[in-house]
Design a protein around this motif. Structure first.
Motif, PDB file in Angstrom:
ATOM      1  N   UNK A  10      -5.115  11.408  -1.337  1.00 20.48           N
ATOM      2  CA  UNK A  10      -4.006  11.207  -2.261  1.00 20.48           C
ATOM      3  C   UNK A  10      -2.767  10.610  -1.601  1.00 20.48           C
ATOM      4  N   UNK A  11      -2.827  10.357  -0.299  1.00 17.88           N
ATOM      5  CA  UNK A  11      -1.687   9.748   0.390  1.00 17.88           C
ATOM      6  C   UNK A  11      -1.766   8.222   0.407  1.00 17.88           C
ATOM      7  N   UNK A  12      -2.806   7.645  -0.178  1.00 17.50           N
ATOM      8  CA  UNK A  12      -2.963   6.191  -0.187  1.00 17.50           C
ATOM      9  C   UNK A  12      -1.768   5.502  -0.848  1.00 17.50           C
ATOM     10  N   UNK A  13      -1.383   4.373  -0.280  1.00 16.88           N
ATOM     11  CA  UNK A  13      -0.388   3.507  -0.888  1.00 16.88           C
ATOM     12  C   UNK A  13      -1.161   2.486  -1.709  1.00 16.88           C
ATOM     13  N   UNK A  14      -0.924   2.478  -3.030  1.00 17.98           N
ATOM     14  CA  UNK A  14      -1.754   1.709  -3.966  1.00 17.98           C
ATOM     15  C   UNK A  14      -0.898   0.727  -4.750  1.00 17.98           C
ATOM     16  N   UNK A  15      -1.418  -0.485  -4.922  1.00 19.29           N
ATOM     17  CA  UNK A  15      -0.779  -1.513  -5.747  1.00 19.29           C
ATOM     18  C   UNK A  15      -1.734  -1.940  -6.851  1.00 19.29           C
ATOM     19  N   UNK A  16      -1.203  -2.066  -8.061  1.00 18.62           N
ATOM     20  CA  UNK A  16      -1.959  -2.659  -9.162  1.00 18.62           C
ATOM     21  C   UNK A  16      -1.155  -3.851  -9.660  1.00 18.62           C
TER      22      UNK A  16
END
Length: 163
Positions: A10-16
């Motif tokens: 849950x620490x992932x840095x995510x872009x959509x």
């Protein structure tokens, strides 16, 4: 949804990028992913996202051109941006994705595996995608999408491309 449900970190840095109304981003956020960034060139969907979930950080809502965005991400989720941009921009898209991903980061999503008359959406083929992405990426996984909605069954590929 199936892919997101499989994620453990849950620490992932995510872009959509090209997020539209941000359904995927809100799903991630509500599942406990707090470093989710949504990008669209229109302010309207961002206002809608904030109305749906006022707790979503405004600083993670980016109203700008994808090709101008600066950041560093563990995961980029391809929703519908690739099929919306003119095919002449696809090489630029691949280069931009590469620049936004951290080493070991992934581009994950679904692409059309069929042609369209005109567009958008613009279609394509596995052969085209492999050729395009292999100019920047070594690890390219592309398989028939097994959970497409009925009208698109057999015409989409799930991609997982690692930097």
């Amino acid at each position: 949804k199936a892919y997101v449900d499989s994620l453990q970190d849950h620490s992932l840095t995510i872009l959509i990028p090209g997020c539209g109304y941000g359904h995927e981003g809100l799903y991630l956020f509500n599942k406990g992913f707090k470093d989710v960034h949504l990008l669209d060139f229109s302010m309207e969907p961002m206002t809608h996202i904030q109305q749906l979930n006022p707790d979503f950080p405004a600083s993670h809502l980016h109203v700008e051109d994808f090709f101008e965005h600066v950041g560093s991400y563990d995961l980029i989720i391809e929703q519908t941006l690739f099929c919306a941009i003119d095919p002449s921009q696809r090489a630029h898209y691949v280069e931009k994705i590469h620049s936004l991903l951290k080493v070991g980061g992934k581009l994950v999503g679904v692409l059309f595996d069929r042609p369209f008359d005109g567009g958008p959406p613009f279609g394509g083929s596995r052969t085209e995608y492999i050729e395009l992405f292999s100019s920047f990426f070594q690890k390219i996984k592309m398989e028939t999408c097994m959970n497409s909605v009925e009208p698109r069954m057999g015409t989409e590929v799930f991609i997982e491309i690692v930097k």
